[in-house]
Design an enzyme around this catalytic site. Sequence first.
Site, PDB file in Angstrom:
ATOM      1  N   LYS A  79      72.365  22.780  52.784  1.00 37.93           N
ATOM      2  CA  LYS A  79      72.820  22.188  51.518  1.00 37.93           C
ATOM      3  C   LYS A  79      74.133  22.850  51.113  1.00 37.93           C
ATOM      4  O   LYS A  79      74.259  24.079  51.204  1.00 37.93           O
ATOM      5  CB  LYS A  79      71.747  22.403  50.446  1.00 37.93           C
ATOM      6  CG  LYS A  79      72.026  21.696  49.116  1.00 37.93           C
ATOM      7  CD  LYS A  79      70.879  21.868  48.118  1.00 37.93           C
ATOM      8  CE  LYS A  79      71.137  21.123  46.814  1.00 37.93           C
ATOM      9  NZ  LYS A  79      70.016  21.241  45.850  1.00 37.93           N
ATOM     10  N   SER A 159      68.462  16.985  43.449  1.00 35.00           N
ATOM     11  CA  SER A 159      69.834  17.089  43.926  1.00 35.00           C
ATOM     12  C   SER A 159      69.944  17.284  45.450  1.00 35.00           C
ATOM     13  O   SER A 159      71.017  17.050  45.994  1.00 35.00           O
ATOM     14  CB  SER A 159      70.520  18.272  43.237  1.00 35.00           C
ATOM     15  OG  SER A 159      69.929  19.492  43.638  1.00 35.00           O
ATOM     16  N   SER A 183      64.517  19.622  42.423  1.00 39.95           N
ATOM     17  CA  SER A 183      65.546  19.187  43.370  1.00 39.95           C
ATOM     18  C   SER A 183      65.176  19.305  44.843  1.00 39.95           C
ATOM     19  O   SER A 183      65.899  18.820  45.699  1.00 39.95           O
ATOM     20  CB  SER A 183      66.850  19.956  43.140  1.00 39.95           C
ATOM     21  OG  SER A 183      67.543  19.401  42.053  1.00 39.95           O
TER      22      SER A 183
END
Lengths: 493, 499
Positions: A79, A159, A183
Site C-alpha cells: 500500500k 482506503s 480500511s
Amino acid sequence: MTAYTQLGVKDIRDGVASGDFTAREVAESFNAAVASAAELNAFIVTTPDHALTAADAVDAKRARGEDLGKMGGVPIGMKDLFATKGVQTTAASHILEGFKPEYESTVSQKLWDAGAGMLGKLNLDQFAMGSSNETSYFGNVSSPWKKDGTNAAMSPGGSSGGSSSAVAARIAPAATGTDTGGSIRQPAAFTGICGIKPTYGRCSRWGVVAFASSLDQAGPMARSVEDCAIMLEAMAGFDPKDATSLQMDVPNWEATLSADLKGKKIGIPREYRMDGTDQAILDSWEQGKAMLRDAGAEIVDVSLPHTKYALPAYYIIAPAEASSNLARYDGVRYGLRDLPDGAGLQDMYAAIRAAGFGDEVKRRVLIGTYVLSAGFYDAYYTQAQKIRTLVAQDFEKAFAECDVILAPTTPTASFPLGSLNEDPLTMYLNDVFAVPASLAGLPAMSVPATVNPDGLPLGLQLVGRPFDEQGVLNAGLAIQQRVGFEAQPEKWW
Amino acid sequence: MTEYRIQGATGEWEVVIGLEVHAQVTSNAKLFSGASTAFGAEPNTQVSLVDAAMPGMLPVPNRECIRQAVRTGMAIEAQINKWSRFDRKNYFYADLPQGYQISQLYHPIVGEGALHIEADEKAGIAEDKVIGIERIHVEQDAGKLMHDQHPTMSYVDLNRTGIALMEIVSKPDMRSPAEAGAYVRKLRSILRYVGSCDGNMEEGSMRADVNVSVRRPGEEFGTRTETKNVNSVRFVMQVIEYEANRQVDVIENGGTVDQETRLFDPNTGTTRTMRSKEDAHDYRYFPDPDLLPLELDDSFIEECRASLPELPDAKRARYENELGLTPYNARELTAEVEIFGRFETLLAATAAKIGKPEAKVATQVANWALSVAPGVVKSLGEEANMANATAGAQASILAMQDKGEISGGQAKEIYEIVLKEGGEPEAIADERGLKQVSDTGAIEAKIDEIIAANEDKVAEYRGGKDKLFGFFVGQTMKAMQGKANPAVVNQLLKAKLDG
C-alpha cells in the site's frame, strides 16, 4: 505461467521451499499480471525489479540451503502509505507526488527481511481517507468484480482499495493494508478476500504515513486466513521507534491455527442489527452463526450499547488527529512546492495545501481543525474521547461473556464508483460496523461469506479480545472452511 | 520598608510579575529523537528524520530529558507527577516542521513548587521571600530562521528543532525588577547545581517570557502583557521597569492595557507589540496520539532523588553552620557551581596539608578564595597563567601561612610568582627569601636595639600609654624588613615591655 497467479502466500512459500518452482518464476508471473491489469488502476507505481531481486535472493538462499523466511519467495503489493526507500511514496496525494523516502518503513522492511518482494506501490484513498478508493490523486481503483448484468466499474472499497483489487484480481497473492476505521476489513469484504487488522500496537507505525495515529494499524490482505496469519507474523513485532508499539512477542499464529471451536463462545451483538442493512448481509450473518456453531462454538447474545455513537465519535477523533498529522505537508522540506511570485510564507502554505490536498482530505482537515478549536474542543473532542472509552468498555463487558464477536463487516455490498460521491455521510456509514473495533484497538478480521444475489461478495467480521488475533483467525478459519468461497471475478481487464 | 512602587501622576502603583523561563535541558540527544544537541554546529547538520518531520516519523521520549525535568522539580521542592502526558500545540511556522510543538498543557510532569530568594539590601530586596512555582513542563524547542542570508528569502536551520526545553512557570509572586532578577539568578544557580541546564543565557539555553501588570497596592490584578524571549537578567529587569511605567502611563492617560504579546528591543530598552489578543493563535491543543502517557515508577523517582547534589540553600546553611563562614562569604561561595567547586577542592587540599579539620581552616580558605586570590589575579591581568592556579599550589601557600612561615603579604607575592612563572610555592619561598623570621634570637636582638633607642617611649608605654605597642611592632617589623612573624614579634615585645 498463469497458474502461479492463482497461488496464495502459503502455496508460493511452500512451493519455492520444496523446489516445485522458483521464486523468480512466481515473480515474473505476477509482474506480468500486474503489467496487464492497468485498467484496474490498482498500482500507482510498479516495481518489477524489486520483486525479481527479492525472488533471486530467495532462490540463491535455497541453493545455499539457507532458511528462506516466513514469506520466502512471495511477491506482494505494498500500500502506498508505507515509506519504501528510493521508491515514490505518495499516500495517493499530489502533495507527496515524486517523494522518494530515504528510509524504509518497519513493516515493509520486516516483510523484505522475511523474503518477500514488492510488485509495486498500491493505490489507496488519499491519505487513507475514504471508503471507496475514489479520493486518490492517481485516479479511482476499480474492483475486479462487476454487478451481475452491469458493466459499471465497482468500488473495491477503501482506503486499501488498491490492495483489495489486486489480491481479488490475482495480480498479487497478498498485499499490505492499513486500517484506521475499517480500511482493511471493508475493502476485503467488498472484494471477497480476507484481511485482518491486528491489535493496536502489533505492527509498527514507523514509516507509515499517518492518518489518525491512535487508530492506524497495518495488517495483511490475502485470499485465505492461513495467508493472513503467515503474513501478519512477518509484519508484527515490537519496534522501539514507535512509542505505541506493543512490547510483546509475536505468537506463532500460523502453527496454532485451528478451526475447532469447542468450548469457545461466539458473541452476537444485538446493536449491529441496524436499519438499512441489506437482507443478504443479515442472512449471511445467520449462516455465519450456524457455521461457528457447527465448528463447536456456543452462540451467545451480547450487547454493545454504545455502538451507535461510535461512528460519530470516530469522525471527530480521526479528523482531529489528521488535521494535526497533515500539518507537516507544508512544502518547506519535501513534496509539492509552489511559491507564487512575491508570496510570503502564509501564501506559500495556502497555495501548496490548496493544490496538494484533495477535497476529502481538506474536508477532514477542516472538520478536525474545527473540533479542536477553542470553544468547541470540549463539546466535540472531549465528548468523543468519552464515547471511545465507553465503546471500549462495551467490548470488555461483552468479552466477559464470549471469546470472539461475529458481525457483518459492512452494511451493504460494493457500489458503483461515483454513486456516493455527492453524499459523504452515506459513504461514512460504510464503516459503521468496522469503527467500534478500531476505537477499542481490538483485533478484527473480515472473511468472505458469500456472494449476494447481484453476484457481489459479502464479508463477515470477527472481533477478538486485545492480543487475541489467534481467536479471530481460528474463528475465521472455521467460517472459511465451511463457506468454501470459490467465486472469482471474471477477468475483464 | 522599601517596597518597589511606580510613582504615577495619580499616586503609587505596584508591579506584579510572573516569569516563564525556558531552560534547555542538558542532554546529548533531543527530546524525541536521537539527533545531537551540541551548540554551534553547521546549520541543518543535527537533524534526524523525526526532527525534519518526514512522513511516517514518530517521536520516542528520551529518558534522560525526563530524568532531568524530574530532578529539577525535586530541586525546587515541587510535586512530581507520576502520570503526565504530552499534548500537541498546533501552529504553522517555517521553524516548526511538524506543524505542532509537542508540549504538556493539561498534565505537566512537575506540579507546584517554591524558590527562595534572599534579602539583599543593596538590590532593594528587604527580606527573604518565597516565590511560588506553578509548574514545570517539558516541550520541544523550535528551529531557527535566518533572515540575513538572502535578500528576499529566509533560511531555516533545524539544528535546534526538537531539543528538550523545560518551561518553568512561576506564580505572579514577584513585585519588583530586583526580585525578578534574583529569581532568575537563583533559578539559574539551581539548574546549574542540578546539572539539568547549563544556564547559558547568551547561547539561548535559558530565556524568559516576562509577564507584567500594574495595580493600586492591594487591589485586584491588572491586565498583563507578556514579553517574549528575554535573554539576560539585566534585560528581564529592564523589561519590567519599562513595561510597568508604560502601563501606568497608559492607565493614567485614560487608556486600558491590552492583553498582548510584546517583544523587547535590547538596543532601546523598550518593548513593542508583537501580536494582540485578537491575533492570538488558537493552538488546538490535544493529547499527542503518537505518545502514551508518561508514567514514572517509584524506582525511577528514587534514582532521580538519589542523584541530586547538595542544593544552594542547603550548602549555604552548611557553610555558615558547620564551616563557620560569614553569611556574606557563604552566599558568595555558593552562588555558582564553579565557585563552590573550586572552593571545596581548595578547602579539602588545604585541610589535608595543614592536618586540621576543614571547619578550622574554612574561614582562611574562604577569604583567600573570595578576596586575596582574585586580587592577585586581577593585579596581574594578562600576565596571570591560570593553569598554574592549582588547588595544590594554593593549599601549599595557605599551609605555610597557617604555620606562620610566611606573612599575608608574602603569600600574595608567592602566588604572584606561581601564576606568572609556575613552580612549587615552598621552593619559591625558600629560594627567594620570602619567609618570615620566627627565629626568636634574631628578633630579640632587634627588639633590644629598638628598646634601647627609644627609652622615652618605653617609659610612656609602661606609664599606661598602651597604644604605643603598635609603634614598637612597626619598628620591629621595619627592622626585620617585614619578614618577622608578627605573632612572634608580638609575643616577644609583650614579654620585654611588660616584663
